[in-house]
Design an enzyme around this catalytic site. Structure first.
Site, PDB file in Angstrom:
ATOM      1  N   PHE A  64      23.443  17.106 -38.345  1.00 54.85           N
ATOM      2  CA  PHE A  64      24.763  16.617 -38.746  1.00 54.85           C
ATOM      3  C   PHE A  64      25.442  17.670 -39.624  1.00 54.85           C
ATOM      4  O   PHE A  64      25.915  17.395 -40.722  1.00 54.85           O
ATOM      5  CB  PHE A  64      24.657  15.293 -39.505  1.00 54.85           C
ATOM      6  CG  PHE A  64      23.798  14.256 -38.839  1.00 54.85           C
ATOM      7  CD1 PHE A  64      24.321  13.435 -37.853  1.00 54.85           C
ATOM      8  CD2 PHE A  64      22.462  14.107 -39.191  1.00 54.85           C
ATOM      9  CE1 PHE A  64      23.532  12.466 -37.237  1.00 54.85           C
ATOM     10  CE2 PHE A  64      21.670  13.155 -38.582  1.00 54.85           C
ATOM     11  CZ  PHE A  64      22.198  12.329 -37.604  1.00 54.85           C
ATOM     12  N   ASP A  81      25.270  19.412 -34.431  1.00 60.71           N
ATOM     13  CA  ASP A  81      26.280  18.368 -34.626  1.00 60.71           C
ATOM     14  C   ASP A  81      26.784  17.947 -33.249  1.00 60.71           C
ATOM     15  O   ASP A  81      26.842  18.770 -32.327  1.00 60.71           O
ATOM     16  CB  ASP A  81      27.443  18.872 -35.488  1.00 60.71           C
ATOM     17  CG  ASP A  81      28.234  17.734 -36.131  1.00 60.71           C
ATOM     18  OD1 ASP A  81      28.125  17.560 -37.357  1.00 60.71           O
ATOM     19  OD2 ASP A  81      28.954  17.019 -35.404  1.00 60.71           O
ATOM     20  N   SER A  82      27.157  16.685 -33.116  1.00 60.58           N
ATOM     21  CA  SER A  82      27.646  16.199 -31.820  1.00 60.58           C
ATOM     22  C   SER A  82      29.097  16.602 -31.569  1.00 60.58           C
ATOM     23  O   SER A  82      29.590  16.457 -30.451  1.00 60.58           O
ATOM     24  CB  SER A  82      27.530  14.671 -31.750  1.00 60.58           C
ATOM     25  OG  SER A  82      28.300  14.066 -32.776  1.00 60.58           O
ATOM     26  N   ASP A 135      21.667  14.805 -43.047  1.00 59.92           N
ATOM     27  CA  ASP A 135      22.833  14.365 -43.822  1.00 59.92           C
ATOM     28  C   ASP A 135      23.825  13.677 -42.886  1.00 59.92           C
ATOM     29  O   ASP A 135      24.914  14.191 -42.614  1.00 59.92           O
ATOM     30  CB  ASP A 135      23.486  15.569 -44.515  1.00 59.92           C
ATOM     31  CG  ASP A 135      24.628  15.167 -45.429  1.00 59.92           C
ATOM     32  OD1 ASP A 135      24.665  14.006 -45.867  1.00 59.92           O
ATOM     33  OD2 ASP A 135      25.501  16.018 -45.703  1.00 59.92           O
ATOM     34  N   CYS A 183      24.969   8.344 -47.397  1.00 63.00           N
ATOM     35  CA  CYS A 183      26.238   8.257 -48.124  1.00 63.00           C
ATOM     36  C   CYS A 183      26.870   6.889 -47.944  1.00 63.00           C
ATOM     37  O   CYS A 183      28.049   6.697 -48.261  1.00 63.00           O
ATOM     38  CB  CYS A 183      27.195   9.359 -47.674  1.00 63.00           C
ATOM     39  SG  CYS A 183      27.674   9.260 -45.934  1.00 63.00           S
TER      40      CYS A 183
END
Length: 390
Positions: A225, A247-248, A294, A334
């Site tokens: 991520f 990351d996508s 993350d 988060c």
């Protein structure tokens, strides 16, 4: 100013300076009260309690002051100056090695519904309440005065935080600049405040990125991520043997590669992959001895908590299965509704499922420029663990 009366006994949390009034606490209010209005909050007997912004919803009033004051230009200037003073006192503002920081952190700076991040000469304002949106121009004017020569531009970015507002449009409310390179602890980053997530950069991981740098020497690093590649850039400076960013989002991968090139032009240690995180971990070999997890918030509200905890468990389980013996895992949540205990239990379950022996080296949280109002524990949203995996 409009008035709102509380039910009998519902002022108790406000007397303890909690900055929210929930809709269930309201006995009655002026009939013409509408979203974004300033409102005086009164007890059932008519005694003053607080003044704040009204908005239909579970959180009906976000308190600006527990004193009966005018919410005018002087009020905004005073609160902004106080926020700046905090950043100066902790060595974040006016630091030649760091011009990237959060100036206003909502309730943590007694300005609920308002976020302001500073990226070199540009301040990015973001409203999370209609009241702050309606007063954005006056706030921006006082921001420019308080910051003085520190900034040349103010960019307003609230399309994603207030999507139900008519005619909402991001854009500069003061100045205007194409220079979007900011400095964090001596490293350069492109900040996409035009189209990026949040205000364009995740300022809240600055201290945790610095900690990662200390562990990176000689390591094979996997940054899941990765978004703009913040952890990857710090790992590179820390002397990592190789760094893989995943990351996508193709746009995130592009920005990660740009940030790597900005700091380490031509360095062959880094490679980025546009791939789903779970799929990548499933297919990855056991080649990494430092992994960063993350992810974006898995739970936006309490109703999603159960599924979020399952998601954190599954993700960390995959990482535990793949990481080399003696490896280090940086793992984060988060999600505000996920408590520290929730998160630790999810990671504990993942470690047990993977059959790995795990030690906690650090318990991480948001940095000092994201302060937590002691009367508002809900403001503690970022939590993380650094784990040694045998």
């Amino acid at each position: 100013m409009k008035k709102l009366y509380l039910k009998r006994g519902k002022e108790e949390s406000l007397l303890r300076f909690h900055p929210w009034v929930f809709s269930g606490a309201i006995a009655q209010a002026d009939e013409d009260l509408k979203d974004g209005d300033l409102v005086r909050v009164l007890t059932n007997h008519g005694d003053f309690i607080a003044v704040g912004h009204f908005q239909m919803g579970s959180i009906a009033v976000r308190v600006l002051s527990f004193r009966d004051v005018d919410i005018d230009a002087d009020f905004w200037a005073s609160r902004l100056a106080s926020a700046l003073k905090v950043r100066q006192s902790i060595g974040i503002a006016d630091n030649p090695q760091n011009n990237t920081y959060r100036l206003v952190h909502g309730e943590g700076d007694n300005l609920p519904g308002l976020i302001i991040d500073v990226y070199d000469r540009t301040a990015v304002m973001q409203a999370h309440s209609i009241g702050m949106h309606l007063q954005r121009k006056q706030i921006a004017e006082q921001l420019v005065k308080v910051m003085g020569s520190r900034i040349d531009n103010v960019y307003y970015k609230s399309e994603t935080t207030l999507p139900f507002m008519d005619e909402m449009e991001n854009g500069f409310v003061y100045g205007g600049s194409d220079d979007n390179v900011a400095l964090e602890n001596g490293l350069k980053f492109y900040v996409d405040w035009l189209r990026g997530q949040k205000t364009g950069f995740f300022v809240d991981q600055r201290d945790n990125r610095s900690l990662l740098e200390r562990y990176s020497a000689g390591k094979s690093v996997l940054n899941m991520f990765c978004y703009t590649g913040g952890f990857s850039v710090y790992a590179m400076r820390g002397g990592a043997k190789l760094v893989h960013s995943v990351d996508s989002s193709a746009k995130a991968i592009e920005l990660t590669n740009r940030n790597i090139a900005l700091n380490f032009e031509g360095d062959q240690r880094h490679e980025a992959f546009c791939e789903d995180a779970f799929k990548y971990l499933e297919q990855a070999g056991n080649n990494y001895d430092l992994i960063i997890l993350d992810p974006p918030a898995f739970a936006k509200h309490r109703g999603a908590l159960h599924n979020a905890l399952k998601g954190y468990t599954r993700l960390n389980n995959k990482a535990f299965q793949k990481i080399q013996p003696g490896g280090i895992l940086f793992t984060f949540s988060c999600s505000q509704v996920v408590t520290k205990d929730h998160f630790r239990n999810a990671v504990f379950t993942a470690a047990a499922q993977a059959g790995r022996k795990v030690r906690i080296l650090h318990q991480l949280h948001q940095p000092a420029d994201h302060p937590i109002n002691i009367y508002h524990p809900e403001g503690e949203y970022l939590k993380g663990l650094v784990l040694f995996v045998e």
